[in-house]
Design a protein around this motif. Sequence first.
Motif, PDB file in Angstrom:
ATOM      1  N   ASP A 151      -4.631-100.186 -33.401  1.00  0.00           N
ATOM      2  CA  ASP A 151      -4.254-101.361 -32.608  1.00  0.00           C
ATOM      3  C   ASP A 151      -5.472-102.006 -31.947  1.00  0.00           C
ATOM      4  OD1 ASP A 151      -1.525-101.081 -33.199  1.00  0.00           O
ATOM      5  OD2 ASP A 151      -1.295 -99.566 -31.643  1.00  0.00           O
ATOM      6  N   GLU A 152      -6.421-101.205 -31.529  1.00  0.00           N
ATOM      7  CA  GLU A 152      -7.635-101.762 -30.930  1.00  0.00           C
ATOM      8  C   GLU A 152      -8.386-102.643 -31.927  1.00  0.00           C
ATOM      9  OE1 GLU A 152      -9.895 -98.471 -29.628  1.00  0.00           O
ATOM     10  OE2 GLU A 152      -8.500 -97.869 -28.038  1.00  0.00           O
ATOM     11  N   ARG A 165       0.252-107.619 -37.778  1.00  0.00           N
ATOM     12  CA  ARG A 165       0.251-106.167 -37.966  1.00  0.00           C
ATOM     13  C   ARG A 165       1.376-105.696 -38.874  1.00  0.00           C
ATOM     14  NH1 ARG A 165       0.268-103.764 -32.352  1.00  0.00           N
ATOM     15  NH2 ARG A 165      -1.040-105.570 -31.957  1.00  0.00           N
ATOM     16  N   ALA A 175      -3.783-109.000 -34.755  1.00  0.00           N
ATOM     17  CA  ALA A 175      -2.703-108.398 -33.980  1.00  0.00           C
ATOM     18  C   ALA A 175      -1.364-109.055 -34.296  1.00  0.00           C
ATOM     19  CB  ALA A 175      -3.007-108.507 -32.486  1.00  0.00           C
ATOM     20  N   ARG A 181      -0.809-102.705 -40.242  1.00  0.00           N
ATOM     21  CA  ARG A 181      -0.875-101.631 -39.254  1.00  0.00           C
ATOM     22  C   ARG A 181      -0.683-100.267 -39.919  1.00  0.00           C
ATOM     23  NH1 ARG A 181       2.865 -99.434 -35.181  1.00  0.00           N
ATOM     24  NH2 ARG A 181       1.685 -98.933 -33.291  1.00  0.00           N
ATOM     25  N   ASP A 209      -6.672-106.012 -32.715  1.00  0.00           N
ATOM     26  CA  ASP A 209      -6.980-107.016 -31.690  1.00  0.00           C
ATOM     27  C   ASP A 209      -8.403-107.537 -31.856  1.00  0.00           C
ATOM     28  OD1 ASP A 209      -4.464-106.744 -30.579  1.00  0.00           O
ATOM     29  OD2 ASP A 209      -5.093-105.183 -29.171  1.00  0.00           O
TER      30      ASP A 209
END
Length: 624
Positions: free
Chosen positions: A110-111, A122, A119, A92, A114
């Motif tokens: 974050d999009e 991260r 996710a 992340r 996913d």
Amino acid sequence: MLQAIGLTSAPARGQAPAVDDLTFDAEPGCVTALLGPPGAGKTAALRLMLELEPGRGVTYYRGRPLHRVPNPASEVGVVLGDVPGHPARTVRGQLRMLCAVAGVPVSRADELLDAVGLAGLRDQRIATLSLGMDRRLALACALLGDPHTLLLDDPAEGLAPREADWLHGMLRCHAERGGTVVFATRDPREAARSAGHVVTLDGGRLVADQDGVAFSRARLRPRVAVRSPQAVRLGAIVSREARAARRYVEVVAEAAGNRLSVYGSSCAEVGDTAFRHGLPVHQLADEVGDTRSAGATDDPAGRHAAGEVDAGAALAAQSEGVPVRPAGAGGRTASSRRPVGGDSTASSRSTRSTARGELPPPIRRRPARGPSRPVRYELRRLFGVRTTIVILAVVLAASVGLSVLLARDGRTPLVHDIAAWPALLPLPPAALGAGLLGALSFGDEFRYPALAAGRGSVPRRLGLLLAKLAVSGAVAFLLAWLVALGSAATLRVVYGGGLVTIPSNVVPLAVGWSALTVGCAWAGLLAAGVFRVTAAGIAAVLAVPVVMVPLIERMPKGATVRSMAGLPGRLRDLAWLQWPAELDRWMLAGARIVAHPVGAALVLALSTLTCAFLLTSLRGRVRW
């Protein structure tokens, strides 16, 4: 739409160019595969498209070359290898840092996590990712700016079939949304399965430019793979029965000796023949074979022996208008030197250009653009790993400990006690730590580039340099005052309040202490940027007291005839604006710092490194 016209790489001395007059189009809404064996020039072609290699030709991305695209991250996404991130950075954190590069909000990270199925990972370090997860992160980095075009170099190499299918599914989804996808591969079956347009390269030249259906018909044929200890006898029987039934069946013995490839038959027919004659069969499977023997050794399932071209492949190729050549040990035939099959628009453009005697415009290698939000990027780069916090903590602890030891005997001046600067050290720990942080600002990026792998090395845009100078200077200033306040407070606690007193010349001392740490940070940063290695930045910081200060002290000194007394007043008379009288004290303090041997050496080092950095940047812009 991507248009590559006349791409030709600069050849090494005495060698042929890796890419020679390559011209093709990649349409939006379609996945295009660059197919060829190792050494065919696929990677070099991708780097030429990205203007990362010197050469000739031009690549248009929706009508514009890449160096004229205002925000390349929104036009091109690149995967040319592993994720070029610091191994200690989290998944992340890497994406959030690159959000500042692409100029997109941090929610985009974050999009994409996913979307690519990361996710749950991260907070995982990049160094701990598997190959499949690393490729997912690389694809997320490429999609960060929502680009129209994706360029990928053998993205499925080494992946498990399930991961490879997922990756190609993502590429097809991007193409279905109107994007353009170009990926390089060495496997013709992967190209036929995943691409709607196949561009075949051989020796750096265009061999074929075909749509997926034509490529599959001309290049791939179904076959039956047979493994038997009686392979020679079984092959002879299958051939004899096919001739008796007036059917075209070709049997090719593999190099292993116990394997056969049967073209024009089926598993049921070959199995029945083996059963009737009592021959054992250890393997019987339907496969798709490559008609070109050049890739025979790349297929673990077995392909034709080198030098064979079967009649079925020749008939299929001739029906598509594709010349067929034997793949012997010699050089390329005349048919391999011109584009064949499929769309001939690209080849006609190249032919017209050659007929006019005009060379395509040269490709100038250009540095990658800097981050769109350089200060935000630099802050995330600096504090995205634990190294920065560890350095700050170690420097603070070492400085406080040294200050307590120096103040114990009472012979060291109070200023040196608070700065934790014993006579044995060339610089105090705070200055050394600031120089190390500055050296890591550029040094880490040359080891783990912040931008995507295919966008070149560390960018040298002025905005990014100013952001690095500002952030590193602020961190060095903070470190200097943390050390001073921490040492003073510790001395007051350990030895009592009578030891720590405020001197009358506190202003010049504060200015000098701050300038020393900030100057060391900038010296390390600029030296690492010039020489592209962290060790050079640390060496430049140490060279100030070890080399330059003794040289300045040995310079011949004469009697002082003139003095700078009254300099602030004279400057006030020349200036349009009147500044407060308190500022005069700070100006005099700065003048005294420059007159000090350490200050003069630091100013000289910073001036030299700044000129060297600007010179290397200007030289890179001219040559690239």
